[in-house]
Design an enzyme around this catalytic site. Structure first.
Site, PDB file in Angstrom:
ATOM      1  N   GLN A 299      -5.389  -2.224   9.251  1.00 52.71           N
ATOM      2  CA  GLN A 299      -5.378  -3.532   8.592  1.00 52.71           C
ATOM      3  C   GLN A 299      -6.155  -4.568   9.410  1.00 52.71           C
ATOM      4  O   GLN A 299      -5.969  -4.701  10.615  1.00 52.71           O
ATOM      5  CB  GLN A 299      -3.916  -3.970   8.384  1.00 52.71           C
ATOM      6  CG  GLN A 299      -3.727  -5.222   7.569  1.00 52.71           C
ATOM      7  CD  GLN A 299      -4.036  -5.060   6.080  1.00 52.71           C
ATOM      8  OE1 GLN A 299      -3.972  -3.965   5.539  1.00 52.71           O
ATOM      9  NE2 GLN A 299      -4.376  -6.154   5.436  1.00 52.71           N
TER      10      GLN A 299
ATOM     11  N   ASP B 292     -11.694   2.563   3.749  1.00 50.10           N
ATOM     12  CA  ASP B 292     -12.116   1.163   3.672  1.00 50.10           C
ATOM     13  C   ASP B 292     -13.628   1.049   3.483  1.00 50.10           C
ATOM     14  O   ASP B 292     -14.121  -0.029   3.148  1.00 50.10           O
ATOM     15  CB  ASP B 292     -11.778   0.456   4.999  1.00 50.10           C
ATOM     16  CG  ASP B 292     -10.562  -0.438   4.895  1.00 50.10           C
ATOM     17  OD1 ASP B 292     -10.293  -0.943   3.797  1.00 50.10           O
ATOM     18  OD2 ASP B 292      -9.903  -0.629   5.929  1.00 50.10           O
TER      19      ASP B 292
ATOM     20  N   LYS C  75       0.842  -1.203   0.000  1.00 48.86           N
ATOM     21  CA  LYS C  75       0.000   0.000   0.000  1.00 48.86           C
ATOM     22  C   LYS C  75       0.875   1.250   0.000  1.00 48.86           C
ATOM     23  O   LYS C  75       0.584   2.225  -0.700  1.00 48.86           O
ATOM     24  CB  LYS C  75      -0.947  -0.020   1.204  1.00 48.86           C
ATOM     25  CG  LYS C  75      -2.116  -0.961   0.971  1.00 48.86           C
ATOM     26  CD  LYS C  75      -2.894  -1.289   2.220  1.00 48.86           C
ATOM     27  CE  LYS C  75      -3.912  -2.385   1.891  1.00 48.86           C
ATOM     28  NZ  LYS C  75      -4.392  -3.126   3.023  1.00 48.86           N
TER      29      LYS C  75
HETATM   30  N1  GUN Z   1      -7.498  -7.095   5.145  1.00 53.44           N
HETATM   31  C1  GUN Z   1      -7.837  -7.735   3.999  1.00 53.44           C
HETATM   32  N2  GUN Z   1      -8.557  -6.934   3.187  1.00 53.44           N
HETATM   33  C2  GUN Z   1      -8.683  -5.758   3.843  1.00 53.44           C
HETATM   34  C3  GUN Z   1      -9.324  -4.521   3.509  1.00 53.44           C
HETATM   35  O1  GUN Z   1      -9.941  -4.337   2.454  1.00 53.44           O
HETATM   36  N3  GUN Z   1      -9.218  -3.544   4.467  1.00 53.44           N
HETATM   37  C4  GUN Z   1      -8.572  -3.722   5.655  1.00 53.44           C
HETATM   38  N4  GUN Z   1      -8.550  -2.710   6.519  1.00 53.44           N
HETATM   39  N5  GUN Z   1      -7.977  -4.855   5.976  1.00 53.44           N
HETATM   40  C5  GUN Z   1      -8.034  -5.854   5.077  1.00 53.44           C
END
Ligand code: GUN
Length: 287
Positions: A98, A121, A54
């Site tokens: 996450q 998100d 990211k």
């Molecule tokens: N872990 C796996 N996919 C995601 C997501 O889309 N957002 C977050 N915050 N954690 C994740």
């Protein structure tokens, strides 16, 4: 005829280039780039890789980014304090914590603590609710990536039968709303569905997000359907650890008209939609 391969990697590259150009304009107009903060509260290598990716994606399009790695033992109140500090930070437009978080942390509380206009998100109840009633909001990145793939490959949805296999908060549930918004007739299947292959065989558009390696076989696919595989699973094959989706790709591609592979399908689109949401949030914040 072999299926069209829905190339998420190429699409993601193209959209990131669009975001990079928009970011240059944003920077010129507002004197700062969009900013994303990513918080990781655990030590496992897979999550570390996601977070690092990211950060790299942010660098690629010219965003400012912050990555905070907290030990798995971090108390919930310390995580809340960090989120609140990013809520107040004017250089940060998007905040992502996450998932999954350690067991002693209540994820719903953390997602509610993120300022809804920084919730890139789309997990905050305000964003989830606004999605349901068709109001402007931030939308969960994976289903948003799926709908963007269908849009850019010009897959018709109006009046079509869309079947979602999987009912998670992150993918299945927001996917319902996004498909309804495009006027599809939507069915959701899950682990308790009596005849999952039969339901899937009704689909003009089949979205699979069940987290089981190569679970959906050719006999679950209507000839000529479009199949989007959201799964990311790792299995041992020929002595190697390989990534496969939730769909048995090799046999499914002989039946479907169009299919997204895994890897190289939804995965690259998810991070791209995170960038897109962050740019959207940044535009709100400078208004
Ligand atoms: N872990 C796996 N996919 C995601 C997501 O889309 N957002 C977050 N915050 N954690 C994740």
């Amino acid at each position: 005829m072999p299926a069209t391969i829905i190339d998420g990697k190429a699409l993601a590259r193209q959209i990131r280039e669009e975001i990079r150009r928009d970011t240059e304009i944003f920077l010129r107009e507002h004197g700062r780039p969009p900013g994303l903060a990513v918080i990781l509260v655990r030590d496992d290598p897979a999550s570390k890789t996601y977070v690092r990716n990211k950060g790299r994606a942010c660098d690629e399009v010219g965003f400012f980014s912050r990555q905070e790695h907290l030990p798995a033992t971090t108390p919930q109140k310390d995580l809340i304090a960090l989120v609140e500090s990013f809520n107040r930070d004017a250089s940060i437009d998007g905040i992502l914590v996450q998932h999954p978080m350690p067991k002693h942390i209540d994820e719903a509380t953390i997602f509610r603590t993120i300022e809804s206009q920084k919730d890139v998100d789309g997990f905050h109840p305000l964003n989830v609710g606004n999605l349901c009633i068709g109001q402007e909001c931030l939308i969960s990145c994976t289903p948003l990536g799926v709908i963007e793939m269908l849009r850019r490959y010009e897959v018709p949805l109006l009046g079509k039968r869309a079947v979602i296999a999987g009912r998670s908060n992150i993918v299945g549930k927001p996917m319902i709303q996004l498909l309804l918004r495009e006027h599809a007739t939507v069915t959701v299947c899950h682990s308790r569905t009596v005849d999952l292959p039969g339901e899937c065989r009704n689909a003009d558009v089949l979205i699979v997000a069940i987290g089981k390696p190569e679970f959906v076989r050719a006999d679950s696919i209507k000839p000529g359907a479009t199949v989007i595989d959201v799964g990311t699973n790792f299995i041992e094959r020929d002595g190697k650890n390989v990534q496969v989706g939730d769909v048995a790709f090799e046999e499914a591609k002989e039946i479907a008209a169009a299919i997204s592979p895994s890897p190289g399908g939804v995965g690259p689109m998810t991070i791209t939609m995170l960038l897109s949401n962050t740019l959207q949030a940044a535009r709100w914040h400078v208004k």
